[in-house]
Design a protein around this motif. Sequence first.
Motif, PDB file in Angstrom:
ATOM      1  N   ALA A 168       1.935   1.997 -14.264  1.00 31.16           N
ATOM      2  CA  ALA A 168       3.332   1.770 -13.882  1.00 31.16           C
ATOM      3  C   ALA A 168       3.486   0.534 -13.011  1.00 31.16           C
ATOM      4  O   ALA A 168       4.501  -0.166 -13.089  1.00 31.16           O
ATOM      5  CB  ALA A 168       3.868   3.001 -13.156  1.00 31.16           C
ATOM      6  N   LEU A 169       2.472   0.248 -12.199  1.00 24.19           N
ATOM      7  CA  LEU A 169       2.550  -0.883 -11.273  1.00 24.19           C
ATOM      8  C   LEU A 169       1.959  -2.161 -11.845  1.00 24.19           C
ATOM      9  O   LEU A 169       2.071  -3.231 -11.231  1.00 24.19           O
ATOM     10  CB  LEU A 169       1.824  -0.536  -9.965  1.00 24.19           C
ATOM     11  N   GLY A 170       1.281  -2.045 -12.976  1.00 23.58           N
ATOM     12  CA  GLY A 170       0.663  -3.221 -13.572  1.00 23.58           C
ATOM     13  C   GLY A 170      -0.625  -3.636 -12.908  1.00 23.58           C
ATOM     14  O   GLY A 170      -0.996  -4.819 -12.913  1.00 23.58           O
ATOM     15  N   ILE A 171      -1.338  -2.670 -12.308  1.00 23.60           N
ATOM     16  CA  ILE A 171      -2.633  -2.949 -11.691  1.00 23.60           C
ATOM     17  C   ILE A 171      -3.649  -1.941 -12.225  1.00 23.60           C
ATOM     18  O   ILE A 171      -3.301  -0.998 -12.927  1.00 23.60           O
ATOM     19  CB  ILE A 171      -2.561  -2.882 -10.149  1.00 23.60           C
ATOM     20  N   THR A 172      -4.900  -2.111 -11.876  1.00 21.14           N
ATOM     21  CA  THR A 172      -5.943  -1.236 -12.406  1.00 21.14           C
ATOM     22  C   THR A 172      -6.014   0.076 -11.623  1.00 21.14           C
ATOM     23  O   THR A 172      -5.519   0.178 -10.489  1.00 21.14           O
ATOM     24  CB  THR A 172      -7.317  -1.921 -12.318  1.00 21.14           C
ATOM     25  N   GLN A 173      -6.655   1.073 -12.260  1.00 19.26           N
ATOM     26  CA  GLN A 173      -6.857   2.358 -11.598  1.00 19.26           C
ATOM     27  C   GLN A 173      -7.675   2.191 -10.325  1.00 19.26           C
ATOM     28  O   GLN A 173      -7.388   2.813  -9.296  1.00 19.26           O
ATOM     29  CB  GLN A 173      -7.561   3.311 -12.580  1.00 19.26           C
ATOM     30  N   SER A 174      -8.700   1.332 -10.370  1.00 20.54           N
ATOM     31  CA  SER A 174      -9.543   1.136  -9.191  1.00 20.54           C
ATOM     32  C   SER A 174      -8.767   0.481  -8.054  1.00 20.54           C
ATOM     33  O   SER A 174      -9.009   0.772  -6.874  1.00 20.54           O
ATOM     34  CB  SER A 174     -10.768   0.290  -9.552  1.00 20.54           C
ATOM     35  N   ALA A 175      -7.806  -0.399  -8.393  1.00 24.28           N
ATOM     36  CA  ALA A 175      -6.998  -1.027  -7.345  1.00 24.28           C
ATOM     37  C   ALA A 175      -6.110   0.003  -6.659  1.00 24.28           C
ATOM     38  O   ALA A 175      -5.929  -0.025  -5.438  1.00 24.28           O
ATOM     39  CB  ALA A 175      -6.141  -2.140  -7.949  1.00 24.28           C
TER      40      ALA A 175
ATOM     41  N   SER B 107       0.832  -1.207   0.000  1.00 29.56           N
ATOM     42  CA  SER B 107       0.000   0.000   0.000  1.00 29.56           C
ATOM     43  C   SER B 107       0.868   1.260   0.000  1.00 29.56           C
ATOM     44  O   SER B 107       0.527   2.261  -0.631  1.00 29.56           O
ATOM     45  CB  SER B 107      -0.942  -0.004   1.199  1.00 29.56           C
ATOM     46  N   LEU B 108       2.012   1.209   0.683  1.00 33.21           N
ATOM     47  CA  LEU B 108       2.920   2.352   0.674  1.00 33.21           C
ATOM     48  C   LEU B 108       3.530   2.558  -0.707  1.00 33.21           C
ATOM     49  O   LEU B 108       3.694   3.687  -1.175  1.00 33.21           O
ATOM     50  CB  LEU B 108       4.021   2.151   1.716  1.00 33.21           C
ATOM     51  N   GLU B 109       3.878   1.458  -1.379  1.00 32.75           N
ATOM     52  CA  GLU B 109       4.418   1.548  -2.731  1.00 32.75           C
ATOM     53  C   GLU B 109       3.389   2.149  -3.687  1.00 32.75           C
ATOM     54  O   GLU B 109       3.722   2.993  -4.533  1.00 32.75           O
ATOM     55  CB  GLU B 109       4.829   0.152  -3.203  1.00 32.75           C
ATOM     56  N   VAL B 110       2.130   1.738  -3.544  1.00 31.55           N
ATOM     57  CA  VAL B 110       1.069   2.270  -4.406  1.00 31.55           C
ATOM     58  C   VAL B 110       0.867   3.758  -4.134  1.00 31.55           C
ATOM     59  O   VAL B 110       0.710   4.559  -5.064  1.00 31.55           O
ATOM     60  CB  VAL B 110      -0.234   1.483  -4.178  1.00 31.55           C
ATOM     61  N   PHE B 111       0.897   4.145  -2.869  1.00 31.41           N
ATOM     62  CA  PHE B 111       0.738   5.552  -2.517  1.00 31.41           C
ATOM     63  C   PHE B 111       1.850   6.407  -3.135  1.00 31.41           C
ATOM     64  O   PHE B 111       1.586   7.459  -3.729  1.00 31.41           O
ATOM     65  CB  PHE B 111       0.733   5.714  -0.993  1.00 31.41           C
ATOM     66  N   VAL B 112       3.091   5.961  -3.023  1.00 33.62           N
ATOM     67  CA  VAL B 112       4.209   6.724  -3.582  1.00 33.62           C
ATOM     68  C   VAL B 112       4.076   6.816  -5.103  1.00 33.62           C
ATOM     69  O   VAL B 112       4.325   7.874  -5.694  1.00 33.62           O
ATOM     70  CB  VAL B 112       5.551   6.092  -3.173  1.00 33.62           C
ATOM     71  N   ALA B 113       3.677   5.735  -5.748  1.00 31.51           N
ATOM     72  CA  ALA B 113       3.499   5.767  -7.201  1.00 31.51           C
ATOM     73  C   ALA B 113       2.412   6.768  -7.587  1.00 31.51           C
ATOM     74  O   ALA B 113       2.558   7.513  -8.563  1.00 31.51           O
ATOM     75  CB  ALA B 113       3.154   4.382  -7.719  1.00 31.51           C
ATOM     76  N   ALA B 114       1.318   6.809  -6.839  1.00 35.88           N
ATOM     77  CA  ALA B 114       0.244   7.758  -7.126  1.00 35.88           C
ATOM     78  C   ALA B 114       0.734   9.198  -6.951  1.00 35.88           C
ATOM     79  O   ALA B 114       0.405  10.088  -7.741  1.00 35.88           O
ATOM     80  CB  ALA B 114      -0.952   7.480  -6.212  1.00 35.88           C
ATOM     81  N   ALA B 115       1.547   9.413  -5.920  1.00 36.86           N
ATOM     82  CA  ALA B 115       2.080  10.752  -5.693  1.00 36.86           C
ATOM     83  C   ALA B 115       3.032  11.157  -6.826  1.00 36.86           C
ATOM     84  O   ALA B 115       3.031  12.306  -7.278  1.00 36.86           O
ATOM     85  CB  ALA B 115       2.807  10.799  -4.352  1.00 36.86           C
ATOM     86  N   GLU B 116       3.846  10.229  -7.291  1.00 35.00           N
ATOM     87  CA  GLU B 116       4.821  10.543  -8.340  1.00 35.00           C
ATOM     88  C   GLU B 116       4.148  10.795  -9.679  1.00 35.00           C
ATOM     89  O   GLU B 116       4.596  11.642 -10.459  1.00 35.00           O
ATOM     90  CB  GLU B 116       5.822   9.395  -8.463  1.00 35.00           C
ATOM     91  N   HIS B 117       3.059  10.079  -9.977  1.00 30.45           N
ATOM     92  CA  HIS B 117       2.410  10.187 -11.281  1.00 30.45           C
ATOM     93  C   HIS B 117       1.272  11.203 -11.313  1.00 30.45           C
ATOM     94  O   HIS B 117       0.860  11.637 -12.390  1.00 30.45           O
ATOM     95  CB  HIS B 117       1.888   8.816 -11.731  1.00 30.45           C
ATOM     96  N   GLY B 118       0.752  11.570 -10.139  1.00 30.20           N
ATOM     97  CA  GLY B 118      -0.271  12.605 -10.090  1.00 30.20           C
ATOM     98  C   GLY B 118      -1.669  12.142 -10.429  1.00 30.20           C
ATOM     99  O   GLY B 118      -2.605  12.947 -10.389  1.00 30.20           O
ATOM    100  N   ASN B 119      -1.861  10.863 -10.765  1.00 30.49           N
ATOM    101  CA  ASN B 119      -3.212  10.313 -10.929  1.00 30.49           C
ATOM    102  C   ASN B 119      -3.160   8.800 -10.792  1.00 30.49           C
ATOM    103  O   ASN B 119      -2.116   8.169 -10.970  1.00 30.49           O
ATOM    104  CB  ASN B 119      -3.873  10.752 -12.247  1.00 30.49           C
TER     105      ASN B 119
END
Length: 299
Positions: free
Chosen positions: A37-44, A18-30
Amino acid sequence: MSFSHHDRRPDPRPSLRSLEVFVAAAEHGNFTAAGRALGITQSAVSRQVADLESMIGVVLFLRRGARLSLTPTGGRLVAGLSPALADARRAVAEVASAQAVVTLSMLPSVAAKWLAPRLGGFVSAHPYIDLRVSASRHLVDFAAEGIDAAIRYGPKPAPGLVAHPLAEETVTPVAAPGYVRDHALHAPADLARATLLHGDIPEDWPEWCAAASVPMPPPEGPRLGDDTTILQAAIEGNGVALGRSHLISEDIAAGRLVAPFPTHLKARYAYWFVYPEGLEPTAALIAVRDWTIAAFAAT
């Protein structure tokens, strides 16, 4: 002692994912780009971030449609997490890299005449394996010399080793095309007018001549100890050598050598892929073993 509902604190132990997903969202802005980038869906991604916010009891993003902006708290969390996640990835990569190193022992002639022409194929098939070759003529001490496995040429290996058979082979005279032409080597008896190059393989000229039913020519010509040297001497037009089939295949295919006679003497020894019993082979070692078995089968 009991606690009221207002005394409870959120459990600040979110999963690493969950921390990795949060950082990825912060870096990409959406969430969409982060999911890609993570290979998962937007809803996930959205669900992981929402669960993280609920778990630690703070709002991390301000949502404006598809765009995200960090809250001050979210910014502090990203600043603390990004270096830590980078260190974690680096540590995992270092361990994985160490597991992908394979040191393989073999005879110098096998390294030069069999492995070297095929090395590009190995690298293409296994670009992440760091293959290190130890070329020597002695039987290595695996533990003392830091050797993971070996390609051995000989009888069935001694107990204490896991041994996978690779191939048997034959021995036959070979020479440069020009040498065969200039000395008119059309039949085994014609070797009487050739210079015979002598090596140290168990199958020697008297044994081959007996198999070809011709008298042994006079033992003239230099004695060269290593197969690489004796084959190179033959390529340079210095005489006729007894060549082992797996070591001459590339030179014959390239036209550097020819085998002018049909008699092929079966070799006493065979090739084996060996490593110590009790060793749990890494995925990289298994890949090297399987590639070696397949490459010998294709020779």
